[in-house]
Design an enzyme around this catalytic site. Sequence first.
Site, mmCIF file in Angstrom:
data_model
loop_
_atom_site.group_PDB
_atom_site.id
_atom_site.type_symbol
_atom_site.label_atom_id
_atom_site.label_comp_id
_atom_site.label_asym_id
_atom_site.label_seq_id
_atom_site.Cartn_x
_atom_site.Cartn_y
_atom_site.Cartn_z
ATOM 1 C CE1 TYR A 52 -4.384 -1.011 -0.082
ATOM 2 C CE2 TYR A 52 -3.426 -3.059 1.201
ATOM 3 C CZ TYR A 52 -4.367 -2.340 0.414
ATOM 4 O OH TYR A 52 -5.379 -3.269 0.025
ATOM 5 C CB CYS A 78 -0.860 2.228 21.640
ATOM 6 S SG CYS A 78 -1.219 1.426 20.223
ATOM 7 C CB CYS A 137 -4.956 2.901 20.044
ATOM 8 S SG CYS A 137 -3.724 3.845 19.189
ATOM 9 C CG ASN A 195 -10.720 5.278 -7.651
ATOM 10 O OD1 ASN A 195 -11.228 4.230 -7.841
ATOM 11 N ND2 ASN A 195 -10.984 6.490 -8.530
ATOM 12 C CG HIS A 198 -13.576 0.771 -1.398
ATOM 13 N ND1 HIS A 198 -13.485 0.042 -2.924
ATOM 14 C CD2 HIS A 198 -14.992 0.338 -0.919
ATOM 15 C CE1 HIS A 198 -14.699 -0.425 -2.923
ATOM 16 N NE2 HIS A 198 -15.647 -0.478 -1.844
HETATM 17 P P1 OAD Z 1 -12.271 -2.666 -11.783
HETATM 18 O O1 OAD Z 1 -10.781 -2.672 -12.094
HETATM 19 O O2 OAD Z 1 -12.842 -3.816 -11.331
HETATM 20 O O3 OAD Z 1 -12.957 -1.818 -12.994
HETATM 21 C C1 OAD Z 1 -12.262 -0.824 -13.598
HETATM 22 C C2 OAD Z 1 -13.178 -0.444 -14.865
HETATM 23 O O4 OAD Z 1 -12.854 0.728 -15.110
HETATM 24 C C3 OAD Z 1 -13.466 -1.196 -15.649
HETATM 25 O O5 OAD Z 1 -14.798 -1.457 -15.979
HETATM 26 C C4 OAD Z 1 -12.734 -0.727 -16.950
HETATM 27 O O6 OAD Z 1 -13.309 -0.856 -18.394
HETATM 28 C C5 OAD Z 1 -12.754 0.686 -16.587
HETATM 29 N N1 OAD Z 1 -12.006 1.734 -17.162
HETATM 30 C C6 OAD Z 1 -10.760 1.293 -17.804
HETATM 31 N N2 OAD Z 1 -10.004 2.437 -18.144
HETATM 32 C C7 OAD Z 1 -10.934 3.535 -18.168
HETATM 33 C C8 OAD Z 1 -10.915 5.004 -18.309
HETATM 34 N N3 OAD Z 1 -9.756 5.358 -18.905
HETATM 35 N N4 OAD Z 1 -12.071 5.306 -18.365
HETATM 36 C C9 OAD Z 1 -13.212 4.953 -17.739
HETATM 37 N N5 OAD Z 1 -13.031 3.743 -17.328
HETATM 38 C C10 OAD Z 1 -12.148 3.042 -17.703
HETATM 39 O O7 OAD Z 1 -12.213 -1.433 -10.640
HETATM 40 P P2 OAD Z 1 -13.420 -1.081 -9.599
HETATM 41 O O8 OAD Z 1 -14.671 -1.270 -10.157
HETATM 42 O O9 OAD Z 1 -13.185 0.421 -9.276
HETATM 43 O O10 OAD Z 1 -11.564 -2.572 -3.565
HETATM 44 O O11 OAD Z 1 -13.131 -1.913 -8.428
HETATM 45 C C11 OAD Z 1 -13.871 -1.850 -7.444
HETATM 46 C C12 OAD Z 1 -12.901 -2.184 -6.173
HETATM 47 O O12 OAD Z 1 -12.332 -3.540 -6.388
HETATM 48 C C13 OAD Z 1 -11.686 -1.369 -5.691
HETATM 49 O O13 OAD Z 1 -12.285 -0.157 -5.108
HETATM 50 C C14 OAD Z 1 -10.764 -2.190 -4.962
HETATM 51 C C15 OAD Z 1 -10.988 -3.551 -5.682
HETATM 52 O O14 OAD Z 1 -10.837 -4.706 -5.104
HETATM 53 C C16 OAD Z 1 -10.719 -2.782 -2.703
HETATM 54 O O15 OAD Z 1 -9.631 -2.951 -2.575
HETATM 55 C C17 OAD Z 1 -11.789 -3.012 -1.217
#
Ligand code: OAD
Length: 269
Positions: free
Chosen positions: A76, A172, A138, A110, A127
């Site tokens: 991270y 802590c 703590c 994000n 998230h």
């Molecule tokens: P994903 O990686 O699942 O999906 C990304 C999306 O962005 C896809 O639908 C792509 O087609 C699209 N994409 C790619 N390039 C793009 C661009 N230039 N403009 C617009 N869209 C584009 O990511 P998330 O849906 O955000 O959570 O993932 C959800 C959660 O899963 C994240 O917050 C994270 C992950 O595990 C945790 O870590 C808890």
Amino acid sequence: MDDARDHDRPDLDPALLRAARTARRVAVLTGAGMSAESGVPTFREPGEGFWSRWSPEELATPEAWEDDPQLVWSWYLWRARQVRALAPHAGHRALAAWSRGARVEVVTQNVDDLHERAGSAVLAHLHGSLFAFRCAGCSAPYPAERVPGLAPGAAAPGGEPEREHPPACPACGGPVRPGVVWFGELLPEGALDRAAEAVAAAELVVVVGTSGLVQPAASLPLIAAGRGIPVVEIDPRDTALTPHADFTVRAGAARALPLLVPGAAAASC
Ligand code: OAD
């Protein structure tokens, strides 16, 4: 359908442009695709997505932290340093400009700070944040300024995380952890309620760059759909949310948002 024809010059539906021009209140729901053109990898895209290179079970769960806090901390921190070296794009700036003429509430999955750096106030980081460190014991906050390599202008890290120990909490002595939400954890207090209220009160809901596969964030556009509030999806590909969208713009966020936001295309030229 994944239609690549109009990625560069999406023709926006006149009804969508009208809705964007007249909406006094807009909810914008963003996912990893929103940050992709700034250089932040998405999660699930084949090849370049984080979850193609690493296993979420080994990095993004409370069990992973218990097993190997050093590995999780290093990964991270590497991502936070990557983000520090990147900048918001025209799509982030268009959203910030929109909020000067309408009530635009940004809800994001994000963990970066690109919306804020473009000038948007984020209503909910569902998230968490890469920069909101806290003690794993703590829960005392740990200032990002004390974490090495995160000062504005710091050099971008290498292509792979390097093992580092999490700092010790000054209160802590417990290990400091990333302030992100891991699979199986609760969302930050109040974040989902604020997001749901913003969606229910919006006149237009804009969903940008999320696969719609992670709950509860993926259920937010359905609140709008259930109330007859128009939903537009901006994403180069079909997603799990596409069937619930009234409009789809098959383009990247940096291209599509300046075209959608009233006055932003001229400003971004
Ligand atoms: P994903 O990686 O699942 O999906 C990304 C999306 O962005 C896809 O639908 C792509 O087609 C699209 N994409 C790619 N390039 C793009 C661009 N230039 N403009 C617009 N869209 C584009 O990511 P998330 O849906 O955000 O959570 O993932 C959800 C959660 O899963 C994240 O917050 C994270 C992950 O595990 C945790 O870590 C808890």
